[in-house]
Design an enzyme around this catalytic site. Sequence first.
Site: not given
Length: 451
Positions: A74, A150-151, A218, A220, A247, A276
């Site tokens: 990516r 992205n985001e 993503h 996290y 991610e 990531w």
Amino acid sequence: MRTRVAMLAALFLSFFISMPAAHAATGLHVSGTKILEANDTPFVMRGTSHAHTWYPTQTASFADIKSLGANTVRVVLSGGRWTANSVSDVANVVSLCKQNKLICVLEDHDTTGYGEASDARTLDQAVDYWISVKSALVGQEDYVVLDIGNEPFGNTATTPGWTQATSAAITRLRSNGFQNLIMVDAPNWGQDWGFTMRDNASTVFAADPQRNTVFSIHMYGVFDTAAEVTDYIQRFQTAGLPLVIGEFGFNHSDGNPDEDTIMAQSQAKGVGYLGWSWSGNGGGVEYLDQVTNFNASSLTSWGQRLFNGANGIAQTSVQATIYGGGDTPDTQAPTTPGKPTASATTTFTTTGQSGSGCTSTYKTVNSWQGGFQGDVTVKCTTAVTNWKSVLTYPAGVNVTQSWNSAYTASGTTFTFTNAAWNGTIPAGGSTTYGFIGTWNGSGTPPTPTLS
């Protein structure tokens, strides 16, 4: 009654005849929860992100990422929030992906945190950027996935919201002739803690006239328990919609993600994942670097986990068939007629388990000039609680790292023993370990003898 039924049937049929059919997807495309190649072979992303827009001279990273077994990269791009990546630069990135047999996910990072980050751009502005570099993407549908932005939203309420803005961006890309598989990121800085993407994914998917959109979460700190990870993935599976973990990391400032479950569930459910990130992180998350200073031979603990750990890239990645499939093609002619042997099998005795009847099977998973990736499957006919495998190579071979095992070396004899988590093998069961080696020579890497 028959007349009414006939009329209703005719109306029902005319309704479906008049509905516009989804345009047939070209190249990479989705079917249910899966991503397929043009030949309808399932493709599961296994890779990492590379911050190309901030480190444009680190072009060797593409080959380095491939050398560790990835099938996807990516690539971070910018349309102007940072130094813009030109159409020629984007074309070169695509070329580097293809040279290194990587599927290329291109993402515009300008939208990160829109609504909270004052300099963030809208998804509509991201579409402006993709249109400006369209010439680098036309005809690359077998190789390139387009991650619109992205985001694209932070945590605060914005107008229009994620569902409307994402649907509009997809529609505009399609109306401008883009045929690529489209990827869309979740709001809430990519983590979708408010479940906006999860609960509205079907609406966004329907907005794509080609029905060729994949959703990216993503993971996290929001995903710090196995239950949260498992539930989110399963919701998309149940809805019949495609999802990738776009991610994730092993740690984060907002919490401690459960990377073990993320990787295990992705493997179990056939879901792609992209860690990531390769190198060059700043702002307090330098620990997310997978290699130190862009040096592929200097893996961090996170890099070791992602590439070489259980359910990791080296263990689970399969190369796209557009590049020839999972293993590097054998281009060296045999010295005698017949097909070259791809693996060698030999019986050995596991430590402390005399007469256990275990066997090991070796194969070369990947190779490049001066290096290769080996894979060994240990299978036992009776139950064991620990095992040992010895590989002996000719002169000039060295093992530099391993996963799912520990190893010691004596010259070119390498003794591998189980890791803490895979020593127990039930009767009829098996486990797999892998390693990276170097050798002096060209062509096909040498095959070891096993004992």
